[in-house]
Design a protein around this motif. Structure first.
Motif, PDB file in Angstrom:
ATOM      1  N   VAL A 144      45.873  23.433  31.614  1.00  0.00           N
ATOM      2  CA  VAL A 144      46.639  23.546  32.860  1.00  0.00           C
ATOM      3  C   VAL A 144      47.646  22.403  32.958  1.00  0.00           C
ATOM      4  N   ALA A 145      47.235  21.200  32.575  1.00  0.00           N
ATOM      5  CA  ALA A 145      48.173  20.072  32.603  1.00  0.00           C
ATOM      6  C   ALA A 145      49.376  20.358  31.698  1.00  0.00           C
ATOM      7  N   LYS A 146      49.109  20.914  30.529  1.00  0.00           N
ATOM      8  CA  LYS A 146      50.189  21.250  29.603  1.00  0.00           C
ATOM      9  C   LYS A 146      51.107  22.328  30.198  1.00  0.00           C
ATOM     10  N   LEU A 147      50.508  23.336  30.842  1.00  0.00           N
ATOM     11  CA  LEU A 147      51.304  24.406  31.451  1.00  0.00           C
ATOM     12  C   LEU A 147      52.134  23.903  32.631  1.00  0.00           C
ATOM     13  N   VAL A 148      51.523  23.102  33.472  1.00  0.00           N
ATOM     14  CA  VAL A 148      52.204  22.633  34.677  1.00  0.00           C
ATOM     15  C   VAL A 148      53.329  21.664  34.333  1.00  0.00           C
TER      16      VAL A 148
ATOM     17  N   ASP B  55      31.683  46.510  47.973  1.00  0.00           N
ATOM     18  CA  ASP B  55      30.467  46.936  47.272  1.00  0.00           C
ATOM     19  C   ASP B  55      30.030  45.935  46.199  1.00  0.00           C
ATOM     20  N   ARG B  56      30.716  44.824  46.092  1.00  0.00           N
ATOM     21  CA  ARG B  56      30.439  43.734  45.134  1.00  0.00           C
ATOM     22  C   ARG B  56      30.467  44.211  43.680  1.00  0.00           C
ATOM     23  N   ARG B  57      31.285  45.182  43.394  1.00  0.00           N
ATOM     24  CA  ARG B  57      31.381  45.698  42.024  1.00  0.00           C
ATOM     25  C   ARG B  57      32.653  45.241  41.315  1.00  0.00           C
ATOM     26  N   THR B  58      33.615  44.675  42.067  1.00  0.00           N
ATOM     27  CA  THR B  58      34.870  44.223  41.471  1.00  0.00           C
ATOM     28  C   THR B  58      35.243  42.859  42.023  1.00  0.00           C
ATOM     29  N   LEU B  59      35.457  41.931  41.113  1.00  0.00           N
ATOM     30  CA  LEU B  59      35.885  40.584  41.474  1.00  0.00           C
ATOM     31  C   LEU B  59      37.371  40.457  41.188  1.00  0.00           C
ATOM     32  N   LEU B  60      38.110  40.002  42.188  1.00  0.00           N
ATOM     33  CA  LEU B  60      39.536  39.759  42.012  1.00  0.00           C
ATOM     34  C   LEU B  60      39.711  38.271  41.776  1.00  0.00           C
ATOM     35  N   LEU B  61      40.325  37.926  40.660  1.00  0.00           N
ATOM     36  CA  LEU B  61      40.578  36.510  40.407  1.00  0.00           C
ATOM     37  C   LEU B  61      42.054  36.305  40.130  1.00  0.00           C
ATOM     38  N   HIS B  62      42.513  35.106  40.425  1.00  0.00           N
ATOM     39  CA  HIS B  62      43.901  34.755  40.170  1.00  0.00           C
ATOM     40  C   HIS B  62      43.917  33.773  39.019  1.00  0.00           C
ATOM     41  N   ALA B  63      44.795  34.030  38.057  1.00  0.00           N
ATOM     42  CA  ALA B  63      44.942  33.149  36.900  1.00  0.00           C
ATOM     43  C   ALA B  63      46.349  32.587  36.879  1.00  0.00           C
TER      44      ALA B  63
ATOM     45  N   LEU C 182      36.753  21.028  30.956  1.00  0.00           N
ATOM     46  CA  LEU C 182      37.542  19.977  30.311  1.00  0.00           C
ATOM     47  C   LEU C 182      38.742  20.570  29.566  1.00  0.00           C
ATOM     48  N   VAL C 183      38.493  21.588  28.768  1.00  0.00           N
ATOM     49  CA  VAL C 183      39.566  22.238  28.001  1.00  0.00           C
ATOM     50  C   VAL C 183      40.594  22.862  28.946  1.00  0.00           C
TER      51      VAL C 183
ATOM     52  N   ILE D 218      34.174  30.243  37.980  1.00  0.00           N
ATOM     53  CA  ILE D 218      35.566  30.665  37.820  1.00  0.00           C
ATOM     54  C   ILE D 218      36.492  29.758  38.621  1.00  0.00           C
ATOM     55  N   SER D 219      36.109  29.442  39.852  1.00  0.00           N
ATOM     56  CA  SER D 219      36.955  28.606  40.695  1.00  0.00           C
ATOM     57  C   SER D 219      36.954  27.144  40.246  1.00  0.00           C
ATOM     58  N   LEU D 220      35.878  26.684  39.631  1.00  0.00           N
ATOM     59  CA  LEU D 220      35.823  25.305  39.140  1.00  0.00           C
ATOM     60  C   LEU D 220      36.634  25.107  37.869  1.00  0.00           C
ATOM     61  N   THR D 221      36.871  26.182  37.154  1.00  0.00           N
ATOM     62  CA  THR D 221      37.642  26.090  35.920  1.00  0.00           C
ATOM     63  C   THR D 221      39.121  26.111  36.283  1.00  0.00           C
ATOM     64  N   PRO D 222      39.837  25.015  36.029  1.00  0.00           N
ATOM     65  CA  PRO D 222      41.256  24.958  36.395  1.00  0.00           C
ATOM     66  C   PRO D 222      42.052  26.115  35.778  1.00  0.00           C
ATOM     67  N   GLY D 223      42.962  26.641  36.580  1.00  0.00           N
ATOM     68  CA  GLY D 223      43.795  27.742  36.124  1.00  0.00           C
ATOM     69  C   GLY D 223      43.314  29.093  36.605  1.00  0.00           C
ATOM     70  N   THR D 224      42.086  29.150  37.123  1.00  0.00           N
ATOM     71  CA  THR D 224      41.563  30.403  37.659  1.00  0.00           C
ATOM     72  C   THR D 224      40.887  30.135  38.991  1.00  0.00           C
ATOM     73  N   VAL D 225      40.915  31.129  39.854  1.00  0.00           N
ATOM     74  CA  VAL D 225      40.226  31.024  41.136  1.00  0.00           C
ATOM     75  C   VAL D 225      39.745  32.414  41.549  1.00  0.00           C
ATOM     76  N   SER D 226      38.533  32.472  42.094  1.00  0.00           N
ATOM     77  CA  SER D 226      38.013  33.731  42.623  1.00  0.00           C
ATOM     78  C   SER D 226      38.729  34.004  43.925  1.00  0.00           C
TER      79      SER D 226
END
Length: 167
Positions: free
Chosen positions: A80-84, A129-137, A74-75, A115-123
């Motif tokens: 994101v609405a404010k940023l966009v 090796d599943r030791r590092t997650l790259l996310l876009h903010a 929600l937050v 992470i992907s459900l939270t607006p503004g970020t996506v996996s």
């Protein structure tokens, strides 16, 4: 509940049967039989694609965590609405690498979904090796702080809630 050879996911089978009965809105013998067949056949045909869910060791903490995630969504929607809607110069998009302590496939899938459900970020990616997650903010003025926040707000509670060992 332990899986049987002919019934790989008993809880899922029961759930699918109940969902079928709710969809048809009838409790006739024929629909009960069809629902039971679907509840048996679907998990059996998909068993190679289903992953085991680790045991929840802190159910109350899981409920509180889900509420926290809904609050964060929600937050984040408002932020994101404010940023966009504001000037584009205020945006600081970035790719952020987050080191993972989670080893369990299911818990890792839950984290990437949150992470992907939270607006503004996506996996965006997971290392081989599943030791590092790259996310876009959409807005990450301090990528290190974002990585630390993901670990603190989501990864650490998931490791406590589910019975899985960190690396």
């Amino acid at each position: 509940m332990k899986a049987l050879r002919g019934l790989p996911h008993p809880v899922l089978s029961l759930l699918l049967t109940v969902i079928w009965l709710m969809l048809v809105n009838t409790l006739s013998f024929g629909h009960l039989l069809l629902g039971a067949f679907l509840g048996w056949a679907i998990p059996l045909l998909c068993r190679d694609f289903l992953i085991e869910v680790p045991r929840v060791r802190r159910p109350l903490q899981l409920i509180l965590f889900v509420l926290k995630v809904f609050g964060d969504i929600l937050v984040a929607n408002l932020a994101v609405a404010k940023l966009v809607l504001g000037p584009k110069e205020r945006l600081n998009p970035a790719f952020v690498e987050v080191p993972m302590a989670i080893e369990d496939k299911f818990v890792l899938a839950v984290l990437t979904s949150i992470i992907s459900l939270t607006p503004g970020t996506v996996s965006a990616d997971l290392s081989a090796d599943r030791r590092t997650l790259l996310l876009h903010a959409l807005d990450a003025p301090d990528p290190g702080q974002l990585a630390a926040e993901v670990k603190r707000r989501y990864e650490a509670p998931l490791l406590e809630i589910f019975q899985c060992s960190p690396t």
